[in-house]
Write a protein that holds these residues in place. Structure first.
Motif, short mmCIF file in Angstrom:
data_model
loop_
_atom_site.label_atom_id
_atom_site.label_comp_id
_atom_site.label_asym_id
_atom_site.label_seq_id
_atom_site.Cartn_x
_atom_site.Cartn_y
_atom_site.Cartn_z
N GLY A 1 9.03 2.91 -4.41
CA GLY A 1 9.24 3.70 -3.18
C GLY A 1 8.38 4.17 -2.28
N SER A 2 7.11 4.40 -2.95
CA SER A 2 6.59 5.10 -2.26
C SER A 2 5.78 5.12 -0.76
CB SER A 2 4.69 5.45 -3.04
OG SER A 2 4.11 4.73 -3.65
N GLN A 3 5.34 5.80 0.02
CA GLN A 3 4.77 5.34 0.90
C GLN A 3 3.34 4.39 1.10
OE1 GLN A 3 3.91 8.35 3.67
NE2 GLN A 3 3.72 6.45 5.71
N ARG A 4 3.61 3.23 2.10
CA ARG A 4 1.99 2.78 1.57
C ARG A 4 1.78 2.67 3.15
NH1 ARG A 4 2.27 -1.72 -2.22
NH2 ARG A 4 0.63 -3.13 -0.62
N ALA A 5 -0.08 2.55 3.20
CA ALA A 5 -0.35 2.54 4.18
C ALA A 5 0.02 1.95 5.61
CB ALA A 5 -1.89 1.50 4.41
N SER A 6 0.91 0.09 5.35
CA SER A 6 1.44 -0.44 6.61
C SER A 6 2.62 0.32 6.95
CB SER A 6 1.79 -1.25 6.05
OG SER A 6 2.89 -1.50 5.13
N PRO B 1 -15.02 9.02 7.20
CA PRO B 1 -15.98 9.31 5.92
C PRO B 1 -15.00 10.15 5.49
CG PRO B 1 -16.92 9.07 7.65
CD PRO B 1 -16.28 9.12 8.61
N ARG B 2 -14.23 10.86 5.60
CA ARG B 2 -14.09 12.27 4.82
C ARG B 2 -12.98 11.47 3.54
NH1 ARG B 2 -13.05 18.63 7.27
NH2 ARG B 2 -15.63 18.80 7.71
N GLN B 3 -11.65 10.71 4.17
CA GLN B 3 -10.70 10.30 3.35
C GLN B 3 -11.71 9.47 2.45
OE1 GLN B 3 -8.54 8.88 6.30
NE2 GLN B 3 -7.68 11.05 7.01
N GLN B 4 -12.34 8.11 3.24
CA GLN B 4 -12.96 7.65 2.00
C GLN B 4 -13.88 7.47 1.49
OE1 GLN B 4 -14.87 5.55 5.88
NE2 GLN B 4 -13.17 4.21 6.52
N VAL B 5 -14.17 8.68 1.56
CA VAL B 5 -15.48 9.17 0.32
C VAL B 5 -14.66 8.93 -1.06
CG1 VAL B 5 -15.39 11.57 0.32
CG2 VAL B 5 -17.56 10.03 -0.37
N ALA C 1 -6.97 0.65 6.13
CA ALA C 1 -5.46 2.05 6.55
C ALA C 1 -6.27 2.21 4.86
CB ALA C 1 -4.84 1.85 6.90
N LEU C 2 -5.42 3.93 4.57
CA LEU C 2 -5.54 3.57 3.46
C LEU C 2 -4.38 4.98 3.40
CD1 LEU C 2 -8.87 7.09 2.61
CD2 LEU C 2 -8.60 4.18 2.41
N PRO C 3 -3.73 4.92 1.86
CA PRO C 3 -1.94 5.72 1.52
C PRO C 3 -2.38 6.79 1.58
CG PRO C 3 -3.53 4.62 -0.15
CD PRO C 3 -4.23 4.14 0.58
N SER C 4 -1.09 7.18 1.74
CA SER C 4 -0.77 8.80 2.06
C SER C 4 -1.41 9.26 1.51
CB SER C 4 0.84 9.00 2.36
OG SER C 4 0.47 10.67 2.34
N ASP D 1 -2.92 0.76 -3.88
CA ASP D 1 -3.47 0.64 -1.81
C ASP D 1 -4.63 0.83 -1.75
OD1 ASP D 1 -1.03 0.18 -1.44
OD2 ASP D 1 0.32 1.58 -0.73
N GLU D 2 -4.85 1.79 -2.73
CA GLU D 2 -6.05 2.82 -3.07
C GLU D 2 -7.33 1.67 -3.34
OE1 GLU D 2 -5.46 7.58 -3.35
OE2 GLU D 2 -5.52 6.58 -5.41
N GLN D 3 -6.77 1.05 -4.46
CA GLN D 3 -7.92 -0.31 -5.29
C GLN D 3 -8.10 -1.37 -3.83
OE1 GLN D 3 -5.80 -1.37 -8.68
NE2 GLN D 3 -6.70 0.95 -9.71
N ASP D 4 -7.38 -1.24 -3.36
CA ASP D 4 -7.46 -2.75 -2.10
C ASP D 4 -8.12 -1.88 -0.64
OD1 ASP D 4 -5.29 -4.46 -3.28
OD2 ASP D 4 -3.88 -3.80 -2.62
N ALA D 5 -7.99 -0.95 -0.77
CA ALA D 5 -8.68 -0.05 0.86
C ALA D 5 -10.30 -0.32 0.46
CB ALA D 5 -8.05 1.35 0.51
N LEU D 6 -10.40 -0.08 -1.10
CA LEU D 6 -11.87 0.48 -1.89
C LEU D 6 -12.20 -1.04 -1.91
CD1 LEU D 6 -14.81 1.82 -3.56
CD2 LEU D 6 -12.91 0.94 -5.28
N ARG D 7 -11.20 -2.32 -2.48
CA ARG D 7 -11.94 -3.66 -2.06
C ARG D 7 -12.35 -3.88 -0.99
NH1 ARG D 7 -8.27 -4.57 -6.53
NH2 ARG D 7 -6.41 -4.62 -5.09
N GLN D 8 -11.51 -3.80 0.53
CA GLN D 8 -11.55 -4.07 1.35
C GLN D 8 -13.11 -3.20 1.94
OE1 GLN D 8 -8.47 -3.49 4.00
NE2 GLN D 8 -6.95 -3.04 2.88
N MET D 9 -13.55 -2.00 1.69
CA MET D 9 -14.63 -1.27 1.39
C MET D 9 -16.07 -2.67 1.64
SD MET D 9 -13.59 2.25 1.59
CE MET D 9 -15.18 3.21 1.50
#
Length: 327
Positions: free
Chosen positions: A115-120, A271-275, A103-106, A288-296
């Motif tokens: 208070g920003s939205q998280r992927a969860s 893939p368009r979002q992840q790239v 999952a990616l953040p908004s 959140d984006e750094q966490d998603a990159l580590r997961q990838m």
């Protein structure tokens, strides 16, 4: 100095060519198609072109050789970065079995506040009716048949353009299908920020207290300044119900009267979002984006290999390190 590129008259079906004066920054000609012969004729009629910027199109390359052989050709930086992005998307497409559920953040990245939205925080859309689900299932079946046709024709050596013309679909779709080892599923849309967000803490509190009436909650929010419609509050309530309300329409019930409930589909990313995680400056990524990159990277060895190469290429292009291009 001119720039040459194509544009779409009818998306994926019919194209033209735009010619831009790069010194005055204004378009000077629109051609009826993007063929080599049409551009060649224009260049011969305008022999003053000395430098021509273009993308990687072989048609345009042939046209320049035939129509302006003395001109200097420049493959512009924008298209080099576009080529990189498309190559990375194909790599990500091949690995969607392991990457698809990350999952990616908004997409609204401006909110770096606590208070920003998280992927969860993702909330599935309201449950769809049986008719809507049937339409979606039929559309997916058509896409799958088209995917198999593209893969079959491509394996026989047919060009992407010929496949697009034969099947009546865009070259982008053909390219995506041809390079995807598995059928590329559609991803659910990520939840976008709404005017209801500031009132969500109050709604959650009232929900804990047992209030399940969407109309009542909407009235209470109106008293607190909420400017939106009742429908959005009703959807918020509907997304959280485990049991049907007395007024639930029949389209949300099975034939036996069972509540269809939430979709329950896990929210992943495409893939368009992840790239963009591979292309952006690492210092610009939010947590959140750094966490998603580590997961990838943990899920896929190809991402581990591609990421540093992509970052090197982006720096080379943006900083105009000409000597680094050849090696």
């Amino acid at each position: 100095m001119i720039g040459v590129d194509d544009f779409s008259v009818r998306r994926g079906r019919r194209f033209g060519t735009i010619i831009v004066d790069l010194e005055r920054h204004r378009p000077i000609e629109l051609l009826a198609d993007r063929s080599a012969s049409t551009l060649t004729a224009w260049l011969k009629a305008h022999p003053s072109a000395q430098t021509i910027g273009r993308d990687g199109s072989k048609e345009y390359a042939r046209a320049i050789v035939a129509g302006a052989p003395e001109a200097v050709e420049v493959l512009d930086r924008g298209h080099l970065l576009k080529n990189l992005r498309e190559a990375l998307e194909r790599m990500l497409d091949r690995n969607q079995k392991v990457l698809g559920r990350i999952a990616l953040p908004s997409s609204k990245r401006a909110e770096k506040t606590p208070g920003s939205q998280r992927a969860s925080d993702y909330t599935p859309p309201p449950p769809r009716s049986p008719r809507e689900r049937a339409r979606s299932k039929a559309a997916r079946k058509r896409r799958r048949v088209r995917y198999k046709k593209v893969r079959t024709l491509h394996s026989r050596g047919m060009s992407l353009r010929a496949i697009a013309n034969k099947l009546g679909i865009s070259r982008y779709a053909v390219k995506r299908y041809a390079n995807a080892d598995t059928f590329p599923e559609h991803r659910p849309h990520r939840r976008q920020p709404s005017m209801l967000d500031p009132y969500e803490p109050y709604l959650k509190e009232r929900w804990k207290e047992g209030c399940r009436n969407g109309m009542q909650l909407w009235r209470e929010l109106r008293e607190r300044g909420y400017p939106g419609s009742r429908k959005r509050v009703a959807q918020w309530v509907q997304q959280r119900r485990k049991e049907p309300a007395a007024s639930t329409p029949n389209k949300y019930l099975s034939r036996s009267g069972e509540f269809l409930g939430r979709s329950g589909a896990s929210h992943g990313s495409s893939p368009r979002q992840q790239v963009w995680l591979l292309l952006r400056d690492p210092e610009d990524l939010i947590d959140d984006e750094q966490d998603a990159l580590r997961q990838m990277q943990e899920a896929c060895e190809e991402v581990v290999a591609a990421y540093p190469l992509a970052q090197q290429f982006v720096r080379m292009i943006r900083l105009r390190k000409v000597a680094a291009l050849d090696p």
